[in-house]
Design an enzyme around this catalytic site. Structure first.
Site, short mmCIF file in Angstrom:
data_model
loop_
_atom_site.label_atom_id
_atom_site.label_comp_id
_atom_site.label_asym_id
_atom_site.label_seq_id
_atom_site.Cartn_x
_atom_site.Cartn_y
_atom_site.Cartn_z
N LYS A 41 0.83 -1.22 0.00
CA LYS A 41 0.00 0.00 0.00
C LYS A 41 0.85 1.26 0.00
CE LYS A 41 -4.41 -1.55 1.78
NZ LYS A 41 -5.43 -1.42 2.78
N LYS A 65 -4.54 -9.43 -7.01
CA LYS A 65 -5.74 -9.64 -6.19
C LYS A 65 -6.87 -8.72 -6.65
CE LYS A 65 -5.80 -7.86 -2.10
NZ LYS A 65 -5.46 -7.43 -0.74
N LYS A 86 -10.41 -3.08 -4.28
CA LYS A 86 -11.18 -1.84 -4.42
C LYS A 86 -10.34 -0.76 -5.09
CE LYS A 86 -13.26 -2.65 0.06
NZ LYS A 86 -13.08 -2.47 1.48
P1 TYM Z 1 -10.51 -5.43 3.87
O1 TYM Z 1 -11.49 -4.37 4.17
O2 TYM Z 1 -9.40 -5.12 2.93
O3 TYM Z 1 -11.24 -6.72 3.31
C1 TYM Z 1 -12.35 -7.26 3.98
C2 TYM Z 1 -12.33 -8.78 3.88
O4 TYM Z 1 -12.35 -9.19 2.52
C3 TYM Z 1 -11.26 -10.09 2.26
N1 TYM Z 1 -10.79 -9.85 0.89
C4 TYM Z 1 -10.64 -10.82 -0.02
N2 TYM Z 1 -10.86 -12.15 0.04
C5 TYM Z 1 -10.63 -12.86 -1.09
N3 TYM Z 1 -10.19 -12.31 -2.26
C6 TYM Z 1 -9.95 -10.98 -2.35
N4 TYM Z 1 -9.54 -10.45 -3.50
C7 TYM Z 1 -10.18 -10.17 -1.20
N5 TYM Z 1 -10.05 -8.85 -0.95
C8 TYM Z 1 -10.43 -8.67 0.34
C9 TYM Z 1 -10.21 -9.71 3.28
O5 TYM Z 1 -9.30 -10.77 3.50
C10 TYM Z 1 -11.05 -9.40 4.49
O6 TYM Z 1 -11.38 -10.56 5.19
N6 TYM Z 1 -7.63 -5.41 7.90
C11 TYM Z 1 -8.87 -5.85 7.37
C12 TYM Z 1 -10.07 -5.36 8.15
C13 TYM Z 1 -10.01 -5.59 9.63
C14 TYM Z 1 -10.26 -6.84 10.27
C15 TYM Z 1 -10.18 -6.54 11.67
C16 TYM Z 1 -10.52 -8.12 9.82
C17 TYM Z 1 -9.82 -4.67 10.59
N7 TYM Z 1 -9.92 -5.22 11.83
C18 TYM Z 1 -10.36 -7.56 12.61
C19 TYM Z 1 -10.71 -9.12 10.77
C20 TYM Z 1 -10.62 -8.83 12.15
C21 TYM Z 1 -9.03 -5.32 5.96
O7 TYM Z 1 -8.49 -4.30 5.61
O8 TYM Z 1 -9.89 -6.02 5.22
#
Ligand code: TYM
Length: 338
Positions: free
Chosen positions: A117, A201, A204
């Site tokens: 990032k 991947k 967004k």
């Molecule tokens: P975030 O917001 O980037 O993504 C949310 C969830 O979607 C999954 N994900 C994917 N899974 C499969 N293929 C993809 N291309 C893909 N893109 C995103 C992510 O693995 C995630 O599960 N840090 C985390 C948010 C967070 C969190 C937490 C998660 C903050 N606190 C506590 C679990 C527990 C994040 O940025 O996810």
């Protein structure tokens, strides 16, 4: 592994920084809904994480509601499951600060997501982006959650959360105080790839909207995007081995398998030897049939933002009832409170 002293509890979250996409749905949200059936779950809209990169304030407010609507439309049931946005529960920020002081620079320096990032612009990234995994650990451990359903890309952050829990338990001589949370990374689509490039991947932040299927896309857009998805000239293979060097084919098969609630093997057997054109028609039809009901329910829910805010407020209240005593105890353990 989590010790039996800790009651099973599920926690997970997503950032409200734009549209949710098929990767978020198949990698995480779909599993959240399933886990709700037989476990206690807490699902959070992690709005403070969204501030780690610039976001327009008005868009953030709207995005918090949209992500909440997406959770509910996909099947998260606020009557059964705690659903709230992170910033309403200040214990997350308090515990994150304590974890900033537990985690080591070296640990955070290894985080590949930060490197991706921040890119070449590391010196100019926010400090929040760097310590973001500490806040994520706080989200989970403020509830002593034991299971964290996420996509593959969050695995390293979960390992860090376990390291933080272990170091806290050691430093303050409170063995087993925090559980070591287990990542739950399941299903055939734990890492959904871009529709334009099978080595990237689905995300967004990809410039091309054709790289992803948004949960807000209408049926026409979904069909177009799948039709235009990159492929190769060969028919679909009939075995696992046949996917070597064919990441786009593998990605589309994984998506099909996950949407069909089947296994990868079943999807491979079904389309073995078929041309992409026919496969894509079936994939598009399946995707529309699974995503469109979510999209229209999201739209309906977003027609009443006050109701969404009410759900989040009620969820925050329930969340605090669990995490406030834990964070108060942590403050006593650290000597902040006598
Ligand atoms: P975030 O917001 O980037 O993504 C949310 C969830 O979607 C999954 N994900 C994917 N899974 C499969 N293929 C993809 N291309 C893909 N893109 C995103 C992510 O693995 C995630 O599960 N840090 C985390 C948010 C967070 C969190 C937490 C998660 C903050 N606190 C506590 C679990 C527990 C994040 O940025 O996810």
């Amino acid at each position: 592994m989590t010790t039996p002293t800790h009651k099973p509890l599920v926690f997970s979250g997503m950032q409200p920084n734009g549209n949710l996409h098929l990767g978020n749905y198949l990698g995480a949200l779909k599993n959240w809904v399933k886990m709700q059936q037989d476990m206690n779950c807490i699902y959070c809209v992690v709005d403070m994480h969204a501030l780690t990169t610039w976001v327009d304030p008005k868009e953030l407010t709207q995005s918090i509601r949209e992500v909440t609507a997406a959770y509910i439309a996909a099947g998260v049931d606020p009557a059964k499951t705690i659903l709230f946005n992170q910033s309403q529960v200040h214990e997350h920020a308090e515990l994150a600060w304590i974890f900033n002081c537990v985690a080591r620079m070296g640990w955070l320096n290894r985080m590949t997501q930060f490197k991706e990032k921040a890119g070449k612009n590391r010196e100019n990234s926010s400090v929040g982006l760097f310590v973001y995994p500490d806040l994520m650990a706080a989200d989970i451990l403020a509830y002593k959650a034991t299971h964290v359903p996420v996509g593959e890309d969050q695995k390293q952050h979960l390992e860090l959360a376990r390291d933080i829990a272990q170091k806290f338990n050691n430093d303050y001589n409170v063995p087993d105080y925090f559980p070591l949370p287990d990542p739950v990374i399941t299903g055939p689509a734990t890492r959904v790839m871009s529709l334009r490039d099978g080595s990237k991947k689905m995300s967004k932040s990809d410039e091309s909207d054709y790289s992803r299927i948004n949960l807000t896309d209408d049926a026409d857009a979904i069909v177009q995007k799948i039709r235009k998805a990159r492929t190769d000239p060969n028919p679909l293979p009939d075995s696992e081995k046949g996917f070597e060097g064919r990441p786009e084919a593998e990605n589309l098969i994984n998506i099909y398998a996950a949407l069909a609630d089947g296994t990868r093997e079943q999807a491979i057997a079904r389309f073995a030897g078929r041309q992409f054109s026919g496969f894509k028609n079936e994939l598009a039809e399946l995707t529309v049939s699974k995503i469109s009901p979510i999209t229209s329910e999201m739209r309906r829910l977003l027609g009443d933002p006050a109701e969404i805010d009410r759900i989040l407020k009620a969820g925050a209240h329930k969340a605090r009832a669990i995490c406030a005593p834990i964070v108060a105890e942590v403050k006593r353990m650290t000597g902040l409170v006598g």
